[in-house]
Design a protein around this motif. Structure first.
Motif, PDB file in Angstrom:
ATOM      1  N   THR A 261      15.578  51.618   0.894  1.00 27.11           N
ATOM      2  CA  THR A 261      16.471  51.043   0.582  1.00 27.11           C
ATOM      3  C   THR A 261      17.522  50.897   2.644  1.00 27.11           C
ATOM      4  O   THR A 261      18.165  50.588   2.451  1.00 27.11           O
ATOM      5  CB  THR A 261      17.171  51.891  -0.544  1.00 27.11           C
TER       6      THR A 261
ATOM      7  N   TYR B  61      20.878  43.698  -1.365  1.00 21.70           N
ATOM      8  CA  TYR B  61      21.594  43.381  -2.017  1.00 21.70           C
ATOM      9  C   TYR B  61      22.286  42.106  -1.826  1.00 21.70           C
ATOM     10  O   TYR B  61      23.080  41.221  -2.964  1.00 21.70           O
ATOM     11  CB  TYR B  61      22.723  44.087  -1.833  1.00 21.70           C
ATOM     12  N   HIS B  62      22.343  41.489  -0.449  1.00 27.54           N
ATOM     13  CA  HIS B  62      22.730  40.341  -0.652  1.00 27.54           C
ATOM     14  C   HIS B  62      22.375  39.216  -0.670  1.00 27.54           C
ATOM     15  O   HIS B  62      23.208  38.053  -1.410  1.00 27.54           O
ATOM     16  CB  HIS B  62      23.545  39.900   1.241  1.00 27.54           C
TER      17      HIS B  62
ATOM     18  N   ASP C 198      30.184  40.047   1.038  1.00 27.92           N
ATOM     19  CA  ASP C 198      30.178  40.647  -0.804  1.00 27.92           C
ATOM     20  C   ASP C 198      31.564  40.951  -0.755  1.00 27.92           C
ATOM     21  O   ASP C 198      32.418  41.046  -0.537  1.00 27.92           O
ATOM     22  CB  ASP C 198      29.669  42.138  -0.346  1.00 27.92           C
TER      23      ASP C 198
END
Length: 214
Positions: free
Chosen positions: A98, A106-107, A169
């Motif tokens: 991570t 995530y993106h 985000d």
């Protein structure tokens, strides 16, 4: 007798679920720190992790004290030790993954691509004060809205005024990253999936050991 065995089986299943939940909460907390977005919820997450871990880990000692199980031996204790070892190793692996690839993962799933201009740069320094790269602050090319500092900059060094593609985000949880950084997500995704699968199987091992009580 049958009701007693059902009670023991149910108790072990609850303990396994508590241990699995503690791993998930611990990963969320560690992942938040790795992404440098942890806020006031981190303390709550740590407390919840410890409580869930204690609830799961104390099931077997409780059963030893009240139901006469052999302490420190047998399949149930072995399954518990395997789970705790697996949980520790997978948390380390998932946390490192991570930290290295979390923003990209995530993106790749939630980010929105947009064109941006680099409006500010500054040296990225190590703890020893040595330059290890460059930090970039970007603004929307269309609206000039400040998008913040890039969590992952472009592959090649850029200058103020350069136009680059970024992903942002929409929830505002993470900072933007250079769009070209999204190409390498298969391996870290596989690592995280394997970590979750391993800890889930270890929890199922406790349930399987509980079936031996029948």
């Amino acid at each position: 007798m049958r009701m007693r065995k059902l009670w023991l089986f149910s108790l072990l299943c609850v303990g396994a679920c508590a241990l699995l939940a503690s791993w998930l909460v611990a990963y969320v907390v560690i992942g938040g720190w790795a992404l440098q977005t942890a806020g006031s919820w981190s303390g709550t997450g740590i407390l919840l992790t410890l409580l869930l871990l204690a609830a799961g880990a104390l099931v077997v000692p409780y059963m030893h004290a009240t139901e006469g199980l052999d302490s420190g031996s047998g399949p149930i204790f072995t399954a518990l030790r395997v789970f705790l070892g697996t949980a520790a190793l997978t948390l380390v692996a998932a946390g490192i993954t991570t930290a290295l690839a979390g923003p990209q993962l995530y993106h790749a799933r939630f980010g929105e691509r947009t064109e941006a201009l680099i409006v500010e740069t500054e040296p990225a320094l190590s703890e020893d004060g040595e330059r290890v790269g460059t930090r970039y602050r970007v603004a929307s090319h269309a609206t000039e809205e400040d998008l913040g500092w890039l969590m992952r900059g472009p592959m090649e060094r850029a200058a103020e005024g350069d136009r680059i593609a970024v992903t942002v985000d929409p929830r505002g949880w993470l900072g933007p990253i250079a769009a070209e950084r999204l190409g390498w997500t298969t391996v870290p995704t596989a690592v995280l999936v394997c970590c979750l699968a391993a800890v889930a199987l270890a929890a199922l091992g406790i349930v399987a050991a509980a079936l031996l009580l029948w």
